[in-house]
Design an enzyme around this catalytic site. Structure first.
Site, PDB file in Angstrom:
ATOM      1  N   LYS A 298       0.833  -1.216   0.000  1.00  0.00           N
ATOM      2  CA  LYS A 298       0.000   0.000   0.000  1.00  0.00           C
ATOM      3  C   LYS A 298       0.869   1.269   0.000  1.00  0.00           C
ATOM      4  CE  LYS A 298      -2.211  -0.970   3.861  1.00  0.00           C
ATOM      5  NZ  LYS A 298      -1.573  -2.263   4.259  1.00  0.00           N
TER       6      LYS A 298
ATOM      7  N   ARG B  62      -0.453  -8.664  13.301  1.00  0.00           N
ATOM      8  CA  ARG B  62      -0.966  -7.654  12.353  1.00  0.00           C
ATOM      9  C   ARG B  62      -1.842  -8.312  11.287  1.00  0.00           C
ATOM     10  NH1 ARG B  62       4.528  -5.032  10.772  1.00  0.00           N
ATOM     11  NH2 ARG B  62       3.318  -3.754   9.340  1.00  0.00           N
TER      12      ARG B  62
ATOM     13  N   ARG C 236      -9.388   1.055   8.948  1.00  0.00           N
ATOM     14  CA  ARG C 236      -9.034  -0.335   9.256  1.00  0.00           C
ATOM     15  C   ARG C 236     -10.136  -1.021  10.032  1.00  0.00           C
ATOM     16  NH1 ARG C 236      -3.078   0.549   8.989  1.00  0.00           N
ATOM     17  NH2 ARG C 236      -1.948  -1.349   9.330  1.00  0.00           N
TER      18      ARG C 236
ATOM     19  N   ARG D  76      11.853  -5.557   4.294  1.00  0.00           N
ATOM     20  CA  ARG D  76      11.689  -4.173   3.830  1.00  0.00           C
ATOM     21  C   ARG D  76      12.367  -3.130   4.719  1.00  0.00           C
ATOM     22  NH1 ARG D  76       5.191  -2.939   4.586  1.00  0.00           N
ATOM     23  NH2 ARG D  76       5.238  -2.774   6.861  1.00  0.00           N
TER      24      ARG D  76
ATOM     25  N   ARG E 219      11.378  -0.797  10.372  1.00  0.00           N
ATOM     26  CA  ARG E 219      10.356  -0.576  11.396  1.00  0.00           C
ATOM     27  C   ARG E 219      10.458  -1.598  12.522  1.00  0.00           C
ATOM     28  NH1 ARG E 219       4.748   0.140   8.240  1.00  0.00           N
ATOM     29  NH2 ARG E 219       4.076  -1.000  10.067  1.00  0.00           N
TER      30      ARG E 219
HETATM   31  P1  AMP Z   1       0.990   0.536   9.051  1.00  0.00           P
HETATM   32  O1  AMP Z   1       2.142   1.467   8.890  1.00  0.00           O
HETATM   33  O2  AMP Z   1      -0.198   0.942   8.251  1.00  0.00           O
HETATM   34  O3  AMP Z   1       1.376  -0.907   8.845  1.00  0.00           O
HETATM   35  O4  AMP Z   1       0.547   0.656  10.595  1.00  0.00           O
HETATM   36  C1  AMP Z   1       1.427   0.322  11.645  1.00  0.00           C
HETATM   37  C2  AMP Z   1       0.638   0.152  12.919  1.00  0.00           C
HETATM   38  O5  AMP Z   1      -0.002   1.398  13.250  1.00  0.00           O
HETATM   39  C3  AMP Z   1      -0.494  -0.865  12.861  1.00  0.00           C
HETATM   40  O6  AMP Z   1      -0.048  -2.190  13.110  1.00  0.00           O
HETATM   41  C4  AMP Z   1      -1.414  -0.352  13.958  1.00  0.00           C
HETATM   42  O7  AMP Z   1      -0.921  -0.663  15.240  1.00  0.00           O
HETATM   43  C5  AMP Z   1      -1.296   1.168  13.784  1.00  0.00           C
HETATM   44  N1  AMP Z   1      -2.298   1.719  12.822  1.00  0.00           N
HETATM   45  C6  AMP Z   1      -2.054   2.310  11.629  1.00  0.00           C
HETATM   46  N2  AMP Z   1      -3.190   2.698  11.041  1.00  0.00           N
HETATM   47  C7  AMP Z   1      -4.188   2.347  11.877  1.00  0.00           C
HETATM   48  C8  AMP Z   1      -5.601   2.445  11.839  1.00  0.00           C
HETATM   49  N3  AMP Z   1      -6.229   2.996  10.772  1.00  0.00           N
HETATM   50  N4  AMP Z   1      -6.307   1.964  12.886  1.00  0.00           N
HETATM   51  C9  AMP Z   1      -5.696   1.419  13.944  1.00  0.00           C
HETATM   52  N5  AMP Z   1      -4.376   1.248  14.062  1.00  0.00           N
HETATM   53  C10 AMP Z   1      -3.618   1.715  13.033  1.00  0.00           C
END
Ligand code: AMP
Length: 227
Positions: A22, A181, A97, A136, A170
């Site tokens: 994404k 996740r 989400r 990554r 990360r």
């Molecule tokens: P991402 O960078 O999108 O993989 O997000 C990393 C982490 O941030 C996720 O595993 C969640 O803990 C949190 N997170 C990101 N976006 C959301 C969202 N829309 N709702 C809830 N938690 C989020």
């Protein structure tokens, strides 16, 4: 790079499990169509780094691979969308989400007279996710994404995009957290595919192939849904 003409500010959603691409694809669409990528993951990581109240509340939840509360994420997203650059149109990466977030987004857009142009589901198999996530990393300067196997800088140790020489990985990109996740994705986010199908805005793309092939498929979908 040429920027496509936009008649109304577009709202695009990229749906898909962690590691589906994404972020990578959102950045390519951002360049191509002059839109702004909004990643709630990035916004939360910034909040954690800045030590804000939201960041302090989110840190442990993110490290465990669980979802941060709807209240915090919706507030962060709403503040970001109120900034003037978002008037050009946005690509939402990692938001919504949950169904609560999707409904909050509908309300926010309706109050601005906007609507969702497309919610694009990036479809991939879970086994592939683990390989993608564990390799990554990103440029510490501009955030360009790389991968040990699939995308290495043309000149070793130097970002293709900005020339920076530092990279970062990360904290939550490890095998245990990835499992949580993926579980959170299937339980809480995958139902949004049906939600957006019901709204008539769902598009699907096979995200198992090469980055450039997926990008051209997405460009086609976005061009068709923008005007
Ligand atoms: P991402 O960078 O999108 O993989 O997000 C990393 C982490 O941030 C996720 O595993 C969640 O803990 C949190 N997170 C990101 N976006 C959301 C969202 N829309 N709702 C809830 N938690 C989020």
């Amino acid at each position: 790079m040429d920027v496509a003409t936009i008649t109304t500010p577009a709202v695009l959603i990229l749906l898909g499990p962690p590691g589906a691409g994404k972020g990578t694809q959102a950045r390519m669409l951002e360049d191509k169509f002059g839109l702004v990528q909004l990643s709630t993951g990035d916004l939360l990581r910034e909040a954690v780094a800045a030590g804000t109240e939201a960041g302090l509340a989110a840190k442990a939840v993110m490290e465990a691979g669980d979802l941060v509360s709807d209240e915090i994420v919706i507030a962060i997203l709403r503040d970001r969308m109120a900034q003037s650059d978002c008037a050009k149109g946005v690509i939402l990466d990692g938001f919504p989400r949950t169904t609560v977030q999707a409904e909050a987004l509908d309300g926010l857009l309706a109050s601005n007279g906007q609507k969702i142009n497309a919610a694009i589901s990036l479809e991939v198999e879970d086994a592939e996710m683990v390989i993608r996530i564990s390799g990554r990393y990103t440029c510490a300067g501009c955030g360009e994404g790389y991968h040990d196997q699939f995308k290495i800088p043309a000149e070793e140790g130097k970002c293709d995009k900005c020339g920076h020489t530092e990279f970062k990985r990360r904290a939550d990109d490890n095998a245990e957290t990835v499992a949580s996740r993926l579980q959170a994705y299937h339980a809480q986010t995958a139902p949004l595919i049906t939600y957006y199908d019901g709204q008539g805005v769902l598009k699907r793309t096979n995200a198992m192939g090469k980055i450039e092939h997926i990008a051209s498929d997405l460009e086609r979908i976005v061009s068709e849904t923008m005007n």
